[in-house]
Motif scaffolding. Structure first.
Motif, mmCIF file in Angstrom:
data_model
loop_
_atom_site.group_PDB
_atom_site.id
_atom_site.type_symbol
_atom_site.label_atom_id
_atom_site.label_comp_id
_atom_site.label_asym_id
_atom_site.label_seq_id
_atom_site.Cartn_x
_atom_site.Cartn_y
_atom_site.Cartn_z
ATOM 1 N N VAL A 279 -4.203 41.283 88.096
ATOM 2 C CA VAL A 279 -5.386 41.990 88.594
ATOM 3 C C VAL A 279 -4.939 43.094 89.546
ATOM 4 N N PRO A 280 -5.700 44.182 89.602
ATOM 5 C CA PRO A 280 -5.334 45.288 90.500
ATOM 6 C C PRO A 280 -5.527 44.875 91.956
ATOM 7 N N ASP A 281 -4.799 45.504 92.822
ATOM 8 C CA ASP A 281 -4.883 45.198 94.256
ATOM 9 C C ASP A 281 -6.020 45.991 94.886
ATOM 10 N N VAL A 282 -7.245 45.625 94.502
ATOM 11 C CA VAL A 282 -8.423 46.308 95.056
ATOM 12 C C VAL A 282 -8.616 45.860 96.500
ATOM 13 N N PRO A 283 -8.772 46.796 97.431
ATOM 14 C CA PRO A 283 -8.951 46.422 98.837
ATOM 15 C C PRO A 283 -10.204 45.575 99.031
ATOM 16 N N ARG A 284 -10.129 44.704 100.020
ATOM 17 C CA ARG A 284 -11.250 43.830 100.344
ATOM 18 C C ARG A 284 -11.981 44.354 101.564
ATOM 19 N N GLU A 285 -13.315 44.315 101.521
ATOM 20 C CA GLU A 285 -14.142 44.621 102.680
ATOM 21 C C GLU A 285 -14.816 43.327 103.124
ATOM 22 N N ARG A 286 -14.550 42.885 104.318
ATOM 23 C CA ARG A 286 -15.095 41.613 104.791
ATOM 24 C C ARG A 286 -16.183 41.858 105.824
ATOM 25 N N VAL A 290 -19.221 37.356 103.486
ATOM 26 C CA VAL A 290 -19.159 37.979 102.165
ATOM 27 C C VAL A 290 -18.009 38.985 102.120
ATOM 28 N N ASP A 291 -17.219 38.922 101.056
ATOM 29 C CA ASP A 291 -16.166 39.902 100.802
ATOM 30 C C ASP A 291 -16.590 40.789 99.637
ATOM 31 N N LEU A 292 -16.415 42.091 99.782
ATOM 32 C CA LEU A 292 -16.719 43.038 98.712
ATOM 33 C C LEU A 292 -15.433 43.650 98.175
ATOM 34 N N TYR A 293 -15.392 43.808 96.855
ATOM 35 C CA TYR A 293 -14.308 44.518 96.179
ATOM 36 C C TYR A 293 -14.972 45.669 95.418
ATOM 37 N N VAL A 294 -14.793 46.883 95.940
ATOM 38 C CA VAL A 294 -15.530 48.047 95.449
ATOM 39 C C VAL A 294 -14.574 48.962 94.684
ATOM 40 N N PRO A 295 -14.950 49.391 93.468
ATOM 41 C CA PRO A 295 -14.100 50.329 92.718
ATOM 42 C C PRO A 295 -13.843 51.598 93.534
ATOM 43 N N GLU A 296 -12.684 52.193 93.334
ATOM 44 C CA GLU A 296 -12.317 53.364 94.112
ATOM 45 C C GLU A 296 -13.258 54.529 93.864
ATOM 46 N N ALA A 297 -13.576 54.806 92.619
ATOM 47 C CA ALA A 297 -14.415 55.963 92.289
ATOM 48 C C ALA A 297 -15.864 55.521 92.160
ATOM 49 N N THR A 298 -16.705 55.921 93.092
ATOM 50 C CA THR A 298 -18.122 55.554 93.044
ATOM 51 C C THR A 298 -19.006 56.795 93.076
ATOM 52 N N GLY A 299 -18.452 57.925 92.636
ATOM 53 C CA GLY A 299 -19.184 59.189 92.729
ATOM 54 C C GLY A 299 -20.344 59.319 91.765
ATOM 55 N N ASP A 300 -20.407 58.491 90.747
ATOM 56 C CA ASP A 300 -21.468 58.600 89.747
ATOM 57 C C ASP A 300 -22.726 57.842 90.139
ATOM 58 N N GLY A 301 -22.831 57.442 91.381
ATOM 59 C CA GLY A 301 -24.027 56.735 91.816
ATOM 60 C C GLY A 301 -23.756 55.264 92.033
ATOM 61 N N PRO A 302 -24.785 54.551 92.448
ATOM 62 C CA PRO A 302 -24.603 53.128 92.743
ATOM 63 C C PRO A 302 -24.187 52.340 91.508
ATOM 64 N N LEU A 303 -23.422 51.262 91.764
ATOM 65 C CA LEU A 303 -22.812 50.480 90.690
ATOM 66 C C LEU A 303 -23.458 49.103 90.569
ATOM 67 N N VAL A 340 -17.466 47.626 88.421
ATOM 68 C CA VAL A 340 -18.625 47.041 89.096
ATOM 69 C C VAL A 340 -18.156 46.442 90.422
ATOM 70 N N VAL A 341 -19.086 46.283 91.344
ATOM 71 C CA VAL A 341 -18.748 45.712 92.642
ATOM 72 C C VAL A 341 -18.635 44.193 92.494
ATOM 73 N N GLY A 342 -17.514 43.649 92.936
ATOM 74 C CA GLY A 342 -17.337 42.201 92.950
ATOM 75 C C GLY A 342 -17.536 41.682 94.364
ATOM 76 N N ALA A 343 -18.341 40.643 94.511
ATOM 77 C CA ALA A 343 -18.615 40.073 95.830
ATOM 78 C C ALA A 343 -18.335 38.577 95.789
ATOM 79 N N VAL A 344 -17.689 38.070 96.834
ATOM 80 C CA VAL A 344 -17.353 36.652 96.935
ATOM 81 C C VAL A 344 -17.935 36.116 98.233
ATOM 82 N N LEU A 345 -18.632 35.015 98.113
ATOM 83 C CA LEU A 345 -19.361 34.434 99.241
ATOM 84 C C LEU A 345 -18.744 33.118 99.674
ATOM 85 N N ASP A 346 -18.583 32.934 100.990
ATOM 86 C CA ASP A 346 -18.309 31.613 101.569
ATOM 87 C C ASP A 346 -19.644 31.019 101.999
ATOM 88 N N HIS A 347 -20.167 30.044 101.252
ATOM 89 C CA HIS A 347 -21.451 29.437 101.627
ATOM 90 C C HIS A 347 -21.223 28.059 102.247
#
Length: 508
Positions: A279-286, A290-303, A340-347
């Motif tokens: 898998v690619p080393d997509v940066p994590r936003e915490r 909730v952690d978000l993994y957002v594609p680098e190119a998001t210029g075409d609008g919301p994903l 697409v945006v991948g999100a992982v939740l600690d519930h």
């Protein structure tokens, strides 16, 4: 000679052991079926002071009445394990083995109330305990019909005649026996133990082993070589449904036989092993839980976005927490690599009683995800795993327009009978007929734990009847947690197919 002291559960007396005791005595064993104060033929003996200590005293008296030359085995069914442990703690030198018959694991300082399976009833009794006084010193009415008994455990295998007799002879349970904490010393820990698990009530050996593998601290004692296990394919009352098989298990337990659990892998638990795909080393936003993994190119609008919901219960002190497990970071990064945006939740699903809390966590994560300006709020998929899949019921029952797909991987699609959920909202199998045409992608493993596989088959049978839009991805040679447990070509293909299907529904 072996002598068995048999202690039954709530509302019942020594009479429930009649058939099992007859089979034990037929092979030369000595049996003593204890009727606790206030129950069975001792119903009139109950008083306002009848509590757990009273019942411990009953079992101690039974121990003292057995000849010192006997090999003494204490057997506790359901609630009965609480007075058995209390008595064994005081007579540890006399007891050769303790046998749990479809019973929980009582802890020092915790009342039997904690083991009451029906969650609504447990909350009601908790309120009585908090009130104290006459309310807490009263009696809990016995079940009045088959549905009432089902609240205390599966009645699978019990004939209508036996169930009618059980109801007729049942006595109210003194509330003090459920509300008074059990107090133990280290003495009882020296006594070898066995457990007879009833898979029809939701707990078999493989399932217990899977929880041990998660590293739950309270379960690590179960890998002690002095602890053995037996499994019967029946419900919560094996002395009524399978007396011969239960007698055989008790005799084998007395002889020190039975299955031994294996310790969790010393090097690396299966759930922390590598994800099977690169898998690619997509940066994590915490942010928060909730952690978000957002594609680098998001210029075409919301994903579009996928929220990955882990299973459980997972111990609260487990480290790393699920959002850092390779399986979930792997799925999320794969999703991001596909645009697409991948999100992982600690519930907060740390205990069976935590499903309402976990449901709130999922709902809050969904709201947060949809509010993110990089996310298309009208194109969301929810992807559940294992025991977390019960949380999908709230969305299946009333699918919102923005929910484009629900995925479930090696899911639990109905609560186990011994979870005490009753008419709970966390039953996907019941919510499915209201799902309409919502796409559901279900990944099924062929080597699933039997108790879980049953819930999946029930779900798919309902899906067929109501015409639900369910796609099944089969992995015949896969286990529960196949991604890191079976990292072969079949697992990689199952992951790709499931992700591809989810993405297709998000983009439709």
């Amino acid at each position: 000679m072996t002598a068995f002291i048999l202690v039954s559960g709530a509302f019942t007396g020594g009479y429930v052991w009649e058939e099992t005791a007859a089979r034990l005595t037929a092979v030369g064993a000595e049996t003593h079926a204890v009727t606790l104060t206030g129950l069975g033929e001792r119903r009139a003996a109950a008083g306002p002071g009848t509590d757990l200590e009273t019942h411990i005293g009953d079992v101690v008296a039974a121990i003292d009445a057995v000849g010192a030359d006997r090999d003494l085995v204490l057997v506790g069914h359901d609630y009965g394990i609480h007075p058995v442990l209390g008595a064994a703690d005081r007579r540890a030198e006399r007891v050769r083995r303790i046998v749990y018959v479809d019973a929980g694991m009582p802890m020092d300082g915790v009342p039997a109330l904690a083991a009451v399976p029906d969650q609504e009833l447990r909350e009601e009794l908790t309120r009585l305990a908090e009130q104290g006084g006459e309310a807490a010193a009263g009696l809990l009415p016995a079940p009045a019909d088959a549905a009432g008994w089902q609240r205390w455990g599966s009645t699978a295998g019990v004939t209508d005649q036996a169930l009618e007799r059980l109801t007729r002879l049942a006595a109210p349970q003194p509330l003090g026996t459920l509300l008074q904490p059990l107090h133990l010393t280290e003495a009882v820990a020296t006594v070898p133990t066995s457990a007879v698990l009833c898979s029809g009530n939701g707990a078999g050996i493989e399932l217990v082993q899977s929880f041990v593998n998660l590293g739950h601290p309270a379960l690590q004692a179960l890998v002690d070589p002095r602890v053995s296990f037996f499994e019967l394919a029946t419900g919560h009352w094996p002395m009524l449904s399978s007396p011969a098989e239960l007698a055989g298990a008790l005799l084998a337990a007395a002889a020190g036989e039975g299955h031994r659990l294996t310790p969790a892998d010393g090097e690396l638990p299966t759930y922390l092993r590598p994800f099977p795909l690169e898998v690619p080393d997509v940066p994590r936003e915490r942010t928060g839980n909730v952690d978000l993994y957002v594609p680098e190119a998001t210029g075409d609008g919301p994903l579009p976005a996928v929220l990955f919901v882990h299973g459980g219960p997972v111990p609260a002190d487990a480290r790393p927490t699920p959002r850092d497990w390779p399986v979930f970071t792997g799925y999320a990064r794969l999703a991001a690599d596909e645009g697409v945006v991948g999100a992982v939740l600690d519930h907060g699903l740390h205990d069976i009683a935590d499903y309402p809390l976990a449901a709130r966590d999922v709902a809050a994560a969904v709201d947060s995800l949809r509010a993110d300006p990089r996310v298309d709020a009208d194109r969301i998929a929810l992807w559940y795993f294992s025991g977390g899949s019960l949380l999908c019921a709230q969305w299946l029952g009333a699918p919102p327009a923005w929910l484009r797909c629900v995925a479930a991987t090696y899911p639990v699609m109905a609560p186990m009978p011994n979870w005490g959920f009753g008419g709970s909202r966390f039953r996907p199998v019941d919510a499915l007929p209201e799902a309409g045409n919502l796409p559901i992608v279900l990944t099924r493993v062929g080597l699933e734990v039997a108790e879980i596989a049953t819930t999946v088959e029930e779900f798919l049978a309902v899906a067929k009847d109501c015409g639900a839009n369910v796609e099944v991805i089969d992995l015949p040679d896969g286990h529960h947690g196949f991604e890191t447990r079976d990292p072969g070509d079949g697992s990689r293909e199952a992951i790709r197919r499931a992700l591809g299907s989810v993405l297709a529904h998000l983009r439709a």
